[in-house]
Design a protein around this motif. Sequence first.
Motif, mmCIF file in Angstrom:
data_model
loop_
_atom_site.group_PDB
_atom_site.id
_atom_site.type_symbol
_atom_site.label_atom_id
_atom_site.label_comp_id
_atom_site.label_asym_id
_atom_site.label_seq_id
_atom_site.Cartn_x
_atom_site.Cartn_y
_atom_site.Cartn_z
ATOM 1 N N ASP A 278 41.177 27.406 15.046
ATOM 2 C CA ASP A 278 40.072 29.096 14.772
ATOM 3 C C ASP A 278 39.776 29.551 15.985
ATOM 4 O OD1 ASP A 278 40.307 27.367 12.833
ATOM 5 O OD2 ASP A 278 38.791 26.088 13.236
ATOM 6 N N CYS A 279 39.846 29.471 17.496
ATOM 7 C CA CYS A 279 39.864 30.327 18.710
ATOM 8 C C CYS A 279 40.628 31.568 18.733
ATOM 9 C CB CYS A 279 39.264 29.719 19.631
ATOM 10 S SG CYS A 279 38.670 30.297 21.215
ATOM 11 N N THR A 280 40.466 32.143 19.323
ATOM 12 C CA THR A 280 41.479 33.552 19.684
ATOM 13 C C THR A 280 41.655 33.577 20.756
ATOM 14 O OG1 THR A 280 39.852 35.443 19.764
ATOM 15 C CG2 THR A 280 40.322 35.035 17.837
ATOM 16 N N TRP A 281 41.375 33.257 21.351
ATOM 17 C CA TRP A 281 41.156 33.158 23.080
ATOM 18 C C TRP A 281 42.403 31.949 23.097
ATOM 19 C CZ3 TRP A 281 42.032 30.147 27.384
ATOM 20 C CH2 TRP A 281 41.230 31.640 28.700
ATOM 21 N N THR A 282 43.698 32.878 24.340
ATOM 22 C CA THR A 282 44.309 31.552 24.867
ATOM 23 C C THR A 282 44.757 31.944 26.053
ATOM 24 O OG1 THR A 282 46.440 33.330 24.864
ATOM 25 C CG2 THR A 282 45.645 31.564 22.465
ATOM 26 N N TRP A 283 45.339 31.121 26.967
ATOM 27 C CA TRP A 283 45.772 31.345 28.366
ATOM 28 C C TRP A 283 46.071 32.366 28.782
ATOM 29 C CZ3 TRP A 283 42.888 28.810 31.629
ATOM 30 C CH2 TRP A 283 42.827 27.529 31.596
ATOM 31 N N ASP A 284 46.538 33.249 28.346
ATOM 32 C CA ASP A 284 47.154 34.634 27.531
ATOM 33 C C ASP A 284 46.558 35.657 28.010
ATOM 34 O OD1 ASP A 284 50.302 33.485 27.781
ATOM 35 O OD2 ASP A 284 50.065 33.794 25.596
ATOM 36 N N ASP A 285 45.151 34.975 27.865
ATOM 37 C CA ASP A 285 44.362 36.502 27.643
ATOM 38 C C ASP A 285 43.284 36.698 29.482
ATOM 39 O OD1 ASP A 285 44.296 37.368 25.268
ATOM 40 O OD2 ASP A 285 43.735 35.085 24.393
ATOM 41 N N LEU A 286 43.448 35.545 29.614
ATOM 42 C CA LEU A 286 42.413 35.123 31.234
ATOM 43 C C LEU A 286 43.068 36.201 32.430
ATOM 44 C CD1 LEU A 286 41.302 33.058 32.596
ATOM 45 C CD2 LEU A 286 43.543 32.536 33.827
ATOM 46 N N SER A 287 42.178 36.577 33.146
ATOM 47 C CA SER A 287 41.734 37.609 33.263
ATOM 48 C C SER A 287 42.904 37.640 34.854
ATOM 49 C CB SER A 287 41.091 38.692 33.601
ATOM 50 O OG SER A 287 39.875 38.968 32.580
ATOM 51 N N GLY A 288 42.932 36.548 35.252
ATOM 52 C CA GLY A 288 42.960 36.547 36.949
ATOM 53 C C GLY A 288 42.152 35.602 37.080
ATOM 54 N N ASP A 289 42.404 35.627 38.841
ATOM 55 C CA ASP A 289 41.112 34.527 39.402
ATOM 56 C C ASP A 289 41.251 34.890 40.235
ATOM 57 O OD1 ASP A 289 43.538 34.833 41.420
ATOM 58 O OD2 ASP A 289 45.013 33.500 41.904
ATOM 59 N N LEU A 290 40.026 34.310 41.432
ATOM 60 C CA LEU A 290 39.097 35.338 42.267
ATOM 61 C C LEU A 290 39.975 35.779 43.456
ATOM 62 C CD1 LEU A 290 36.737 35.244 42.803
ATOM 63 C CD2 LEU A 290 36.434 32.858 44.459
ATOM 64 N N GLN A 291 41.591 35.101 43.718
ATOM 65 C CA GLN A 291 41.942 35.791 44.744
ATOM 66 C C GLN A 291 42.273 37.182 44.119
ATOM 67 O OE1 GLN A 291 44.956 33.984 46.601
ATOM 68 N NE2 GLN A 291 46.231 35.807 46.293
ATOM 69 N N ALA A 292 42.751 37.452 43.148
ATOM 70 C CA ALA A 292 42.667 38.863 42.542
ATOM 71 C C ALA A 292 41.949 39.421 42.564
ATOM 72 C CB ALA A 292 43.721 38.556 41.039
#
Length: 342
Positions: A278-292
Motif C-alpha cells: 500500500d506504500c508507493t515508496w521503494t528502494w528505487d526512490d532512495l535519493s542516495g547516501d551521505l557520501q554523495a
Amino acid sequence: MQLLNQAVVTEHLNMQAAIDAIEELLHQQAAHPNWVKAPERLVIETFGEDKEHSSGSHLSMPATIYDGKKEYTAVKLVTICPDNPSRDMPTTTAIITVSNNDTGEILAIMDGIYITQVRTAALSGIATKYMTKPDCQSVAVVGCGGMAYEQLNAVLTVRPDIKTVYLWNRNHEGAAQFKTRFARDYAQWDVEISVCEEVGDAIRDADIINVATRATEGLFSIDQIKTDAHINAVGAYQATMKEIGNDVVANSSMVVVDDLAGSRHEAGDLIQAHDNSDCTWTWDDLSGDLQALVTGALKKEVTKSAGVTLFKSVGAASFDAAVALYVAKQAEQNSLGTSIDW
C-alpha cells in the motif's frame, strides 16, 4: 598504549571535531574507495526468553582506514541492554580499540559509549547541514533517551540560529529530565526548551525533527509536520522496528541514508515502507547516501528542493573508526589518559 575512559573521551572530543572527521572520511572514501574497509557488522541477539530479560543485542564492528601514510584498524564492541535504564545504567555500552596495522600495535583502548553517541549525532548534523535551509528556527526531539542529547547538540552545532526546542518522550518524566540536563550540560546554546504532552505538539512547528526511539510503528503522519520539515531518524535500527510512517517516507522529496548496504538490512522504516504493497515508496526512490550528499554527487539544486526531507541513519563501523582514530591520535600526541605497556 593509551587507556581512555569515558571522562577523558568526553573532555577531548567535541561535536565539530566529530563532524569534521566524518566529512573527511566521506571525501576520502569517494576519492579512494579502497582506503576504507568496513565489513557488515555482526549482530547477535541476546537472551530475552524469560520475564527477567528484555532481548537486546551484541554488535561487533571492525573497520580499517588508510590515511595516506598509515593504515589503522578500529574495532567497536557494543552491547545494547534495554533493561539498563531501570538499573540507572546506559542502554548502550561499548568499547573501542585502535591499532596500527603496520606493526599490529594497539594505540588506544577507549570507552565507546560517548563516541557512539557523538558519531551518530554527527551524521545527523552533517545531514542537517546539507539538507535544511540555513534559517531554521526550531527543532523537535522525539524520544529523549541517551542518544538524544548529542543529536540536539549536533543540530545546534550546524544550525546555531535555532532558538526553540520542543521535547516529547513516552515517559513525560524523561523529557523533563532531558530539559534540565541539557540546559545544565550544554549551556553554550541559548535556546528555549518546552516539554510537550503529545508528539503532535512537539513536531507541528518544528523545522527539524530528531527521532531516536525503539518504536515499532510510525510515530506521526505527514499531515502533522511542516511541508518543508527535515527529519533525522536514528532509532528503529532493526528491520522489525519503525518510527517513521510509510506516508512520511512516501511523501518525502528526498530520502538519504548514511550507509547504503547497512540500510537494506537494518533501516526498519525504509524496509517496511518498501515491503508494504500500500506504500508507493521503494528502494528505487532512495535519493542516495551521505557520501554523495557531502561530495556533491547529489546535486545542490536537488537538496534545495521543496518538501519534507528524511535522513535515515543505521550507523557503520567506518564512522566509529574515523572518530575513534581522531581521539587516538589526540591521545598519542598529547599523552591523554593512562599510558601502559602491553
